[in-house]
Design a protein around this motif. Structure first.
Motif, mmCIF file in Angstrom:
data_model
loop_
_atom_site.group_PDB
_atom_site.id
_atom_site.type_symbol
_atom_site.label_atom_id
_atom_site.label_comp_id
_atom_site.label_asym_id
_atom_site.label_seq_id
_atom_site.Cartn_x
_atom_site.Cartn_y
_atom_site.Cartn_z
ATOM 1 N N GLU A 281 0.847 -1.180 0.000
ATOM 2 C CA GLU A 281 0.000 0.000 0.000
ATOM 3 C C GLU A 281 0.896 1.249 0.000
ATOM 4 O O GLU A 281 1.936 1.265 0.651
ATOM 5 N N HIS A 282 0.500 2.275 -0.729
ATOM 6 C CA HIS A 282 1.252 3.534 -0.738
ATOM 7 C C HIS A 282 0.282 4.699 -0.754
ATOM 8 O O HIS A 282 -0.911 4.530 -1.049
ATOM 9 N N GLU A 283 0.828 5.882 -0.479
ATOM 10 C CA GLU A 283 -0.005 7.080 -0.552
ATOM 11 C C GLU A 283 0.776 8.218 -1.174
ATOM 12 O O GLU A 283 2.007 8.211 -1.210
ATOM 13 N N ALA B 133 4.949 13.048 -0.836
ATOM 14 C CA ALA B 133 5.554 12.005 -0.012
ATOM 15 C C ALA B 133 4.550 10.903 0.267
ATOM 16 O O ALA B 133 3.343 11.092 0.148
ATOM 17 N N CYS B 134 5.086 9.737 0.643
ATOM 18 C CA CYS B 134 4.277 8.668 1.207
ATOM 19 C C CYS B 134 4.669 8.574 2.677
ATOM 20 O O CYS B 134 5.838 8.360 2.992
ATOM 21 N N LEU B 135 3.670 8.735 3.548
ATOM 22 C CA LEU B 135 3.972 8.820 4.980
ATOM 23 C C LEU B 135 3.590 7.563 5.746
ATOM 24 O O LEU B 135 3.541 7.559 6.971
ATOM 25 N N GLY C 191 8.117 4.216 7.426
ATOM 26 C CA GLY C 191 9.248 3.602 6.752
ATOM 27 C C GLY C 191 9.369 3.956 5.282
ATOM 28 O O GLY C 191 10.455 3.875 4.710
ATOM 29 N N HIS C 192 8.275 4.384 4.664
ATOM 30 C CA HIS C 192 8.304 4.586 3.214
ATOM 31 C C HIS C 192 9.065 5.854 2.810
ATOM 32 O O HIS C 192 9.844 5.827 1.857
ATOM 33 N N TYR C 193 8.852 6.928 3.537
ATOM 34 C CA TYR C 193 9.561 8.179 3.219
ATOM 35 C C TYR C 193 11.072 7.938 3.299
ATOM 36 O O TYR C 193 11.823 8.333 2.411
ATOM 37 N N GLY D 1 12.723 6.288 0.453
ATOM 38 C CA GLY D 1 12.823 7.030 -0.804
ATOM 39 C C GLY D 1 11.537 7.630 -1.334
ATOM 40 O O GLY D 1 11.548 8.279 -2.377
ATOM 41 N N MET D 2 10.419 7.416 -0.632
ATOM 42 C CA MET D 2 9.146 7.905 -1.182
ATOM 43 C C MET D 2 8.909 9.372 -0.859
ATOM 44 O O MET D 2 8.101 9.737 -0.009
ATOM 45 N N LYS D 3 9.665 10.207 -1.567
ATOM 46 C CA LYS D 3 9.495 11.649 -1.440
ATOM 47 C C LYS D 3 9.931 12.303 -2.732
ATOM 48 O O LYS D 3 10.731 11.738 -3.485
HETATM 49 CU CU LIG Z 1 4.575 4.105 0.355
#
Ligand SMILES: [Cu+2]
Length: 167
Positions: A91-93, A146-148, A151-153, A156-158
């Motif tokens: 899942e991501h946001e 970003a994905c908050l 752990g995702h940010y 690299g999720m930014k």
């Molecule tokens: Cu994510």
């Protein structure tokens, strides 16, 4: 059970927001204390979209989590429809905000990982799903997406979002 936890977290958040609203006259306060609106802009209207921007969210083979593209440029007063697609297996946001807002939100998510927000500046997607955010960029400046999810940010999720001043 998951649903129940989500609901409970939502209630905690709602009451803490109401509390903050009482103290600071509402909204998304920045440290300077007088912003009711978000610096990054405001929810856009579908009828006023000037262009679509496609964003993919996924994991990589070497363990990173990424947005493609990982930087975006828009112009002040543009209304953008972000067409977000989760091509990953988790899942991501996609959340739009200024840096302070992202950091604040990230900290809240780390304390309450089950929290699901339904804010107009974000969309959260299960693997394989698509969604969209329609947003009007009222201010020029440098913002973030970003994905908050915890752990995702940090994996690299930014991405950087530049809003160029009009004219
Ligand atoms: Cu994510």
């Amino acid at each position: 059970m998951k649903k129940l936890l989500t609901l409970a977290a939502g209630i905690v958040l709602a009451s803490s927001m109401a509390h903050a609203a009482g103290q600071h006259a509402g909204g998304h306060d920045n440290s300077d204390g007088h912003h009711e609106e978000m610096a990054v802009g405001e929810p856009g209207e579908a009828g006023k979209v000037s262009r679509n921007v496609d964003v993919v969210m996924r994991e990589t083979d070497d363990g990173e989590m990424i947005f493609e593209p990982n930087s975006l440029e828009v112009r002040q007063d543009e209304t953008i429809r972000f067409r977000v697609r989760n091509k990953g297996e988790l899942e991501h946001e996609f959340v739009l905000d200024d840096h302070d807002g992202v950091m604040e939100h990230k900290a809240v998510m780390e304390r309450m990982p089950e929290m699901e927000h339904d804010d107009p500046n974000s969309v959260r997607l299960d693997p394989g799903k698509r969604g969209e955010v329609i947003w009007k960029f009222t201010n020029s400046g440098t913002f973030e997406f970003a994905c908050l999810i915890p752990g995702h940010y940090d994996s690299g999720m930014k991405g950087d979002l530049t809003v160029e001043a009009k004219n």
